[in-house]
Enzyme design. Structure first.
Site, PDB file in Angstrom:
ATOM      1  N   CYS A 208      17.755  46.497  64.083  1.00 34.64           N
ATOM      2  CA  CYS A 208      16.802  45.169  64.634  1.00 34.64           C
ATOM      3  C   CYS A 208      18.041  44.074  65.418  1.00 34.64           C
ATOM      4  O   CYS A 208      17.587  43.509  66.168  1.00 34.64           O
ATOM      5  CB  CYS A 208      15.897  44.508  63.850  1.00 34.64           C
ATOM      6  SG  CYS A 208      16.554  43.842  62.349  1.00 34.64           S
TER       7      CYS A 208
ATOM      8  N   CYS B 113      29.151  39.012  52.881  1.00 25.98           N
ATOM      9  CA  CYS B 113      28.460  37.715  52.140  1.00 25.98           C
ATOM     10  C   CYS B 113      27.283  37.491  52.962  1.00 25.98           C
ATOM     11  O   CYS B 113      27.238  37.261  54.096  1.00 25.98           O
ATOM     12  CB  CYS B 113      29.558  36.484  52.462  1.00 25.98           C
ATOM     13  SG  CYS B 113      29.113  35.133  52.028  1.00 25.98           S
TER      14      CYS B 113
END
Length: 167
Positions: free
Chosen positions: A127, A147
């Site tokens: 997406c 992260c």
């Protein structure tokens, strides 16, 4: 190498076409799941939308997923694409969920110049939702630290069926 970084950073500041266009480094790219910004805003919480589609960053230490220790799968909060297996999660001490490896084909990357110097941003390959940044200071075997913003993820415990991919 320092000279190249200086030139690249200066070019980014001067707007010489090195910055991504529009909000989000993945903006303007084509992804398998296409939705308008308005559709994503209707489907997601304001915090998730801000991180996933405006490249925001949640406050360090704010996500309960940072403490998630169970076996399972971390999926994209926007489209339910599986991104990380819990076996690759570790405590990086940063205050954000961190992983040393993603699932094959789950992520795409782009260069982010928001802090002037280049960083590698990663996003959901399905997406285009922004997940976080990857750094070369992680543990073996990859040496990577993905992260991740916790609000951009959902967790599915092992033994629970993965949700259907959003259409």
């Amino acid at each position: 190498m320092k000279r190249r970084r200086l030139i690249t950073g200066a070019a980014a500041l001067l707007g010489l076409g090195m910055l991504p266009s529009g909000p989000g480094a993945a903006a303007g790219r084509s992804f398998p799941l296409q939705k308008s910004r308005a559709e994503w805003q209707r489907l997601l919480s304001p915090a998730a939308y801000q991180v996933l589609f405006e490249e925001g960053t949640e406050r360090a230490g704010s996500s309960p997923l940072n403490e998630e220790k169970r076996a399972g799968t971390f999926i994209c909060a926007a489209c339910a694409n599986p991104l990380f297996d819990s076996a690759s999660k570790y405590d990086s001490g940063t205050g954000w969920p961190s992983f040393w490896q993603s699932l094959p084909g789950a992520l795409g990357t782009s260069t982010d110049y928001k802090l002037i110097y280049p960083r590698t941003e990663y996003h959901c390959a399905r997406c285009g939702g922004h997940q976080g940044h990857v750094f070369n200071d992680g543990p073996p075997p990859t040496g990577k630290r993905y992260c991740n913003n916790g609000v951009a993820l959902a967790f599915v415990p092992k033994g629970t069926p993965l949700p259907a991919l959003r259409t």
